[in-house]
Design a protein around this motif. Sequence first.
Motif, PDB file in Angstrom:
ATOM      1  N   LEU A  74     -23.661  32.782   9.883  1.00  0.00           N
ATOM      2  CA  LEU A  74     -22.458  31.959   9.998  1.00  0.00           C
ATOM      3  C   LEU A  74     -21.829  31.642   8.651  1.00  0.00           C
TER       4      LEU A  74
ATOM      5  N   ARG B 221     -18.428  27.938  12.082  1.00  0.00           N
ATOM      6  CA  ARG B 221     -17.755  29.162  11.636  1.00  0.00           C
ATOM      7  C   ARG B 221     -16.323  28.899  11.184  1.00  0.00           C
TER       8      ARG B 221
ATOM      9  N   GLN C  85     -16.499  38.881  11.544  1.00  0.00           N
ATOM     10  CA  GLN C  85     -15.722  38.056  10.627  1.00  0.00           C
ATOM     11  C   GLN C  85     -14.313  37.900  11.183  1.00  0.00           C
TER      12      GLN C  85
ATOM     13  N   TYR D 114     -19.337  27.535  16.865  1.00  0.00           N
ATOM     14  CA  TYR D 114     -17.994  27.927  16.435  1.00  0.00           C
ATOM     15  C   TYR D 114     -17.418  26.946  15.413  1.00  0.00           C
TER      16      TYR D 114
END
Length: 465
Positions: free
Chosen positions: A464, A126, A38, A123
């Motif tokens: 995710l 995320r 995280q 990414y």
Amino acid sequence: MFERTQSMSRRRFLKAAAFGVTGALAACAAPAAAPPAQPAQPAAPAEAPAAADGELKGELIFWGHADHPIYDAGQAFMKKYPGVTFTQVEITDERTTKVEAALAAGEGAPDLNWLEANEVQLYGRRGVLLDVTDVVKQYEKDLVPAKLAEARVSGRYYGMPGDITPNTLWVRPDILEKAGVPMFEKDIKYEDFLIAAKTVKEKADSSLYVFGADGGGQSSLMFQCPFYALGGNISDESGEEILFDQGDAAVRAVEYAKMAWDAGAGLDAGWFSPPYWAAIKEGKLGGTYSPPWMRGFFETEVKTPETGQGKWKSVVLPIYAGGEKHRTNVWGGATLCSYTQTKVPDLVKRFMEFTFATMEGAQVTADWGIVPPYLPWLTTKLKDVKQTLFSDQTWTDTLNEALTLMREDYYRTPAYGLSGIAGGGPLYDKYFIPMMKGELDIEAGVKQWADDLRTENKKLLESLK
């Protein structure tokens, strides 16, 4: 003004790549990511200050492998803006680990990174990549449409589209002639290509494609190219629905790959390994499915006429029945990204704009050996690129034709990385070679591969959230 750390020559880098450094090349598919840490909340960004005369100033830190086109772009950017410092940290196999550590810590990520399409999707989902929609939107009409999709996640852009990678067939006519095989016609069928490949192998002891015993790296193009041409997709654009076993594209692509495997005419050498380069220099590899970015690496190794310099030609890929409209493939080709951690987002955006949305920046990266996505440059300057590999400039005509054959509906989502089709991975290794060896029924193997992919993709997407 420029600092390099962890110095590594291109030769040393290639040696590392040969031993499986998949995340290091602009053309390698990144390995499937473990469930991410995280990320900590980043500090509020500080804009790049302007010098007294209004000139840009500040520092940009880029992580990438040695001898990189973005390094050259950084040099040109500093020359244009002397108040800017561009620092490259040379990172190869440890890149993903270091990025994850920086994201978890909330600091330490680079201002610029060169990410594979599936990494951008990973990414971007995320929420750790810098949103650069405002910059990319300005140039949408000037960028190759198929490349735009790779930088887009849920309608937003999380990177500036980088090099374009439509695969073509590179071949040496002199080696064909040695085997009594005429230069390929523009519309050669795949079956006829394999017949020619067997003849060249028998009479000239040279291969026209790469197909190693492990099926990884460049060997995977024998599956990837027909899969792309036949309209296959690993998933939908959202990355949530697995489409790998929908329709017959995957089954037929495996069948086409098995034809090449059974022909026994491929070069069995690890991609970019010493035996691979030796085969090229000795004329033992007289043909190869290749993306444009490989030219830069070839030209580093192939330096004399005796080793093939100036003897190669590029032609559109062979025809796969039913795939005539898309006789190419996308392999590699990265996107220039940043992270929400950056303290100089405006400077990052200016660099992205300069590198891939101006004639000057496009020329710099093209001189390195990649093909930038900037259409004003492609339509006027590609034909003038200096190169030493091909016998003439008709390779640019082939590349321009391949650009027209690219699909806008090919999605390299996180599931694409999990599948392993870009060069290897647990699922690819589990199913592909057993199907090549006839140990696993192709239809059953594709179905099992897709089912396993659904399971792994669900786990990844859950991680995710």
